[in-house]
Design an enzyme around this catalytic site. Structure first.
Site, PDB file in Angstrom:
ATOM      1  N   GLY A   1       0.858  -1.328   0.070  1.00 49.41           N
ATOM      2  CA  GLY A   1      -0.050  -0.048  -0.079  1.00 49.41           C
ATOM      3  C   GLY A   1       0.943   1.338   0.033  1.00 49.41           C
ATOM      4  O   GLY A   1       0.201   2.360   0.634  1.00 49.41           O
TER       5      GLY A   1
ATOM      6  N   ASN B   1       1.468   3.225  -2.771  1.00 48.47           N
ATOM      7  CA  ASN B   1       0.529   3.880  -3.398  1.00 48.47           C
ATOM      8  C   ASN B   1      -0.359   4.645  -2.803  1.00 48.47           C
ATOM      9  O   ASN B   1      -0.843   5.926  -2.938  1.00 48.47           O
ATOM     10  CB  ASN B   1       0.165   3.357  -4.688  1.00 48.47           C
ATOM     11  CG  ASN B   1       1.389   3.422  -5.776  1.00 48.47           C
ATOM     12  OD1 ASN B   1       1.821   4.329  -6.269  1.00 48.47           O
ATOM     13  ND2 ASN B   1       2.074   2.229  -6.137  1.00 48.47           N
TER      14      ASN B   1
ATOM     15  N   MET C   1      -4.176  -6.915  -7.335  1.00 52.34           N
ATOM     16  CA  MET C   1      -3.639  -8.119  -8.041  1.00 52.34           C
ATOM     17  C   MET C   1      -4.576  -8.874  -8.524  1.00 52.34           C
ATOM     18  O   MET C   1      -4.267 -10.108  -8.768  1.00 52.34           O
ATOM     19  CB  MET C   1      -2.666  -8.602  -7.240  1.00 52.34           C
ATOM     20  CG  MET C   1      -1.336  -7.688  -6.790  1.00 52.34           C
ATOM     21  SD  MET C   1      -0.725  -6.816  -8.249  1.00 52.34           S
ATOM     22  CE  MET C   1       0.625  -5.859  -7.472  1.00 52.34           C
TER      23      MET C   1
ATOM     24  N   ILE D   1      -7.679 -10.175 -10.870  1.00 52.45           N
ATOM     25  CA  ILE D   1      -8.238  -9.571 -12.277  1.00 52.45           C
ATOM     26  C   ILE D   1      -9.804  -9.280 -12.173  1.00 52.45           C
ATOM     27  O   ILE D   1     -10.689  -9.836 -11.107  1.00 52.45           O
ATOM     28  CB  ILE D   1      -8.357 -10.886 -12.985  1.00 52.45           C
ATOM     29  CG1 ILE D   1      -6.985 -11.525 -13.375  1.00 52.45           C
ATOM     30  CG2 ILE D   1      -9.318 -10.791 -14.342  1.00 52.45           C
ATOM     31  CD1 ILE D   1      -6.278 -10.606 -14.470  1.00 52.45           C
TER      32      ILE D   1
ATOM     33  N   ASN E   1      -5.974   2.984 -12.752  1.00 50.16           N
ATOM     34  CA  ASN E   1      -4.867   1.864 -12.445  1.00 50.16           C
ATOM     35  C   ASN E   1      -3.394   2.560 -12.600  1.00 50.16           C
ATOM     36  O   ASN E   1      -3.538   3.501 -13.603  1.00 50.16           O
ATOM     37  CB  ASN E   1      -4.934   0.732 -13.382  1.00 50.16           C
ATOM     38  CG  ASN E   1      -4.130  -0.498 -13.088  1.00 50.16           C
ATOM     39  OD1 ASN E   1      -3.753  -0.650 -11.665  1.00 50.16           O
ATOM     40  ND2 ASN E   1      -3.368  -0.989 -13.926  1.00 50.16           N
TER      41      ASN E   1
ATOM     42  N   HIS F   1       0.343   1.146 -13.355  1.00 51.95           N
ATOM     43  CA  HIS F   1       1.006   0.182 -13.660  1.00 51.95           C
ATOM     44  C   HIS F   1       2.465   0.550 -13.808  1.00 51.95           C
ATOM     45  O   HIS F   1       2.923   1.542 -14.309  1.00 51.95           O
ATOM     46  CB  HIS F   1       0.671  -0.115 -15.254  1.00 51.95           C
ATOM     47  CG  HIS F   1       1.329  -1.512 -15.751  1.00 51.95           C
ATOM     48  ND1 HIS F   1       1.276  -2.649 -15.329  1.00 51.95           N
ATOM     49  CD2 HIS F   1       2.348  -1.672 -16.620  1.00 51.95           C
ATOM     50  CE1 HIS F   1       1.768  -3.415 -15.873  1.00 51.95           C
ATOM     51  NE2 HIS F   1       2.753  -3.015 -16.782  1.00 51.95           N
TER      52      HIS F   1
ATOM     53  N   THR G   1     -10.244  -0.702 -18.659  1.00 46.94           N
ATOM     54  CA  THR G   1     -11.178  -0.838 -19.782  1.00 46.94           C
ATOM     55  C   THR G   1     -11.064  -2.440 -19.828  1.00 46.94           C
ATOM     56  O   THR G   1     -10.093  -3.131 -19.093  1.00 46.94           O
ATOM     57  CB  THR G   1     -10.906  -0.670 -21.063  1.00 46.94           C
ATOM     58  OG1 THR G   1      -9.759  -1.035 -21.608  1.00 46.94           O
ATOM     59  CG2 THR G   1     -11.173   1.064 -21.218  1.00 46.94           C
TER      60      THR G   1
ATOM     61  N   ASP H   1      -4.821  -3.516 -18.775  1.00 40.89           N
ATOM     62  CA  ASP H   1      -3.670  -2.482 -19.197  1.00 40.89           C
ATOM     63  C   ASP H   1      -3.858  -1.536 -20.567  1.00 40.89           C
ATOM     64  O   ASP H   1      -3.091  -0.980 -20.914  1.00 40.89           O
ATOM     65  CB  ASP H   1      -2.419  -2.909 -18.896  1.00 40.89           C
ATOM     66  CG  ASP H   1      -1.956  -3.574 -17.707  1.00 40.89           C
ATOM     67  OD1 ASP H   1      -2.888  -2.979 -16.488  1.00 40.89           O
ATOM     68  OD2 ASP H   1      -1.374  -4.517 -17.607  1.00 40.89           O
TER      69      ASP H   1
ATOM     70  N   GLU I   1       5.625   6.501  -9.223  1.00 34.57           N
ATOM     71  CA  GLU I   1       4.101   6.423  -9.036  1.00 34.57           C
ATOM     72  C   GLU I   1       3.707   7.017  -7.823  1.00 34.57           C
ATOM     73  O   GLU I   1       2.421   7.492  -8.149  1.00 34.57           O
ATOM     74  CB  GLU I   1       4.207   4.709  -8.540  1.00 34.57           C
ATOM     75  CG  GLU I   1       4.752   3.619  -9.786  1.00 34.57           C
ATOM     76  CD  GLU I   1       4.528   2.444  -9.089  1.00 34.57           C
ATOM     77  OE1 GLU I   1       3.519   2.019  -8.552  1.00 34.57           O
ATOM     78  OE2 GLU I   1       5.394   1.371  -9.565  1.00 34.57           O
TER      79      GLU I   1
HETATM   80  C1  GAR Z   1       3.040  -0.966  -7.450  1.00 36.46           C
HETATM   81  O1  GAR Z   1       4.205  -0.800  -8.008  1.00 36.46           O
HETATM   82  C2  GAR Z   1       2.149  -1.028  -8.675  1.00 36.46           C
HETATM   83  O2  GAR Z   1       2.394  -0.070  -9.658  1.00 36.46           O
HETATM   84  C3  GAR Z   1       2.128  -2.387  -8.813  1.00 36.46           C
HETATM   85  O3  GAR Z   1       1.901  -2.948  -7.840  1.00 36.46           O
HETATM   86  C4  GAR Z   1       2.723  -2.333  -6.918  1.00 36.46           C
HETATM   87  C5  GAR Z   1       1.988  -2.321  -5.770  1.00 36.46           C
HETATM   88  O4  GAR Z   1       2.835  -1.549  -4.588  1.00 36.46           O
HETATM   89  N1  GAR Z   1       0.816  -2.646  -9.595  1.00 36.46           N
HETATM   90  C6  GAR Z   1       0.672  -3.543 -10.686  1.00 36.46           C
HETATM   91  O5  GAR Z   1       1.720  -4.244 -10.889  1.00 36.46           O
HETATM   92  C7  GAR Z   1      -0.616  -3.636 -11.242  1.00 36.46           C
HETATM   93  N2  GAR Z   1      -0.436  -4.285 -12.510  1.00 36.46           N
HETATM   94  P1  GAR Z   1       2.019  -0.977  -3.174  1.00 36.46           P
HETATM   95  O6  GAR Z   1       1.084  -2.039  -2.718  1.00 36.46           O
HETATM   96  O7  GAR Z   1       3.079  -0.505  -2.370  1.00 36.46           O
HETATM   97  O8  GAR Z   1       1.254   0.222  -3.944  1.00 36.46           O
END
Ligand code: GAR
Length: 208
Positions: A12, A14, A91, A93, A108, A110, A147, A151, A181
């Site tokens: 978490g 982000n 994570m 789908i 999202n 990525h 969508t 991605d 990010e």
């Molecule tokens: C982040 O790097 C995010 O961009 C990625 O997972 C990580 C989550 O970190 N997301 C994906 O790969 C989605 N396809 P966080 O839980 O510390 O935010």
């Protein structure tokens, strides 16, 4: 003021960047009102509780049929009155019911420069492993609307950094999180909350 619901699965960081952005005024036109996790032991839930944000857990494995899970997640988001749904390291789908219910209202992040290193199977550290395996010299992160195409939705923001000779998947992941990010996700959320994103032909136009 838009009602923001954040979907998480792990650490978490982000989500933390969004909470901090709300505190320091980068996000002015939205409020995180609920954090929903696919994993009951995600540290992201702790971050939400520490900040007085409502939490919920929904696990794919608690539903026999994917369709029932899709319906339950859709109903949960509707019951939380989400104007915007943010996938911050989610994570699991998503099904077509939830995607269509929140069309043009689900963002999202990525951890690569879409359309490279994205789509099914590219998530978390696997993305950075693939980047290093290919030997590309630039990588980065992308925010986009969700969508049906994994991605593949309209891109909101992208930023790049150089890949270093001695990068490992973990050092690259960390640098992309810190330098990209945690910055572009809050800005993208505020752009949405202040009605400054126009979508046309699967592309976005950012209004000043
Ligand atoms: C982040 O790097 C995010 O961009 C990625 O997972 C990580 C989550 O970190 N997301 C994906 O790969 C989605 N396809 P966080 O839980 O510390 O935010």
């Amino acid at each position: 003021m838009k009602n923001i619901v954040v979907l998480v699965s792990g650490g978490g960081t982000n989500l933390q960047a969004l909470i901090d952005a709300q505190k320091n005024g980068i996000i002015k036109n939205g409020k995180i009102t609920c954090v929903i996790s696919s994993n009951p032991s995600a540290y992201a839930l702790e971050r939400a509780r520490n900040n007085g944000i409502d939490t919920a857990v929904i696990r794919r494995k608690d539903y026999e049929e994917f369709d029932t899970y899709d319906e339950a997640l859709t109903n949960l988001l509707i019951s939380k009155n989400a104007d915007l749904v943010v996938l911050a390291g989610f994570m699991t789908i998503l099904g077509h019911r939830v995607i269509s219910a929140f069309k043009d209202r689900m963002i999202n992040i990525h951890p690569a420069l879409i359309p490279s290193f994205c789509g099914e199977g590219y998530y978390g550290l696997k993305v950075h492993e693939a980047v290093l395996e290919k030997g590309v010299k630039l990588s980065g992160a992308t925010t986009h609307f969700v969508t049906e195409e994994c991605d593949g939705g309209p891109i909101i923001m992208q930023k790049s950094i150089e890949v270093k000779n001695d990068d490992t998947p973990k050092t690259l992941q960390r640098r992309i999180m810190e330098e990209i990010e945690w910055k572009i996700l809050p800005i993208s959320v505020e752009l949405f909350c202040s009605d400054r994103i126009k979508i046309s032909n699967n592309k976005t136009i950012i209004l000043d």
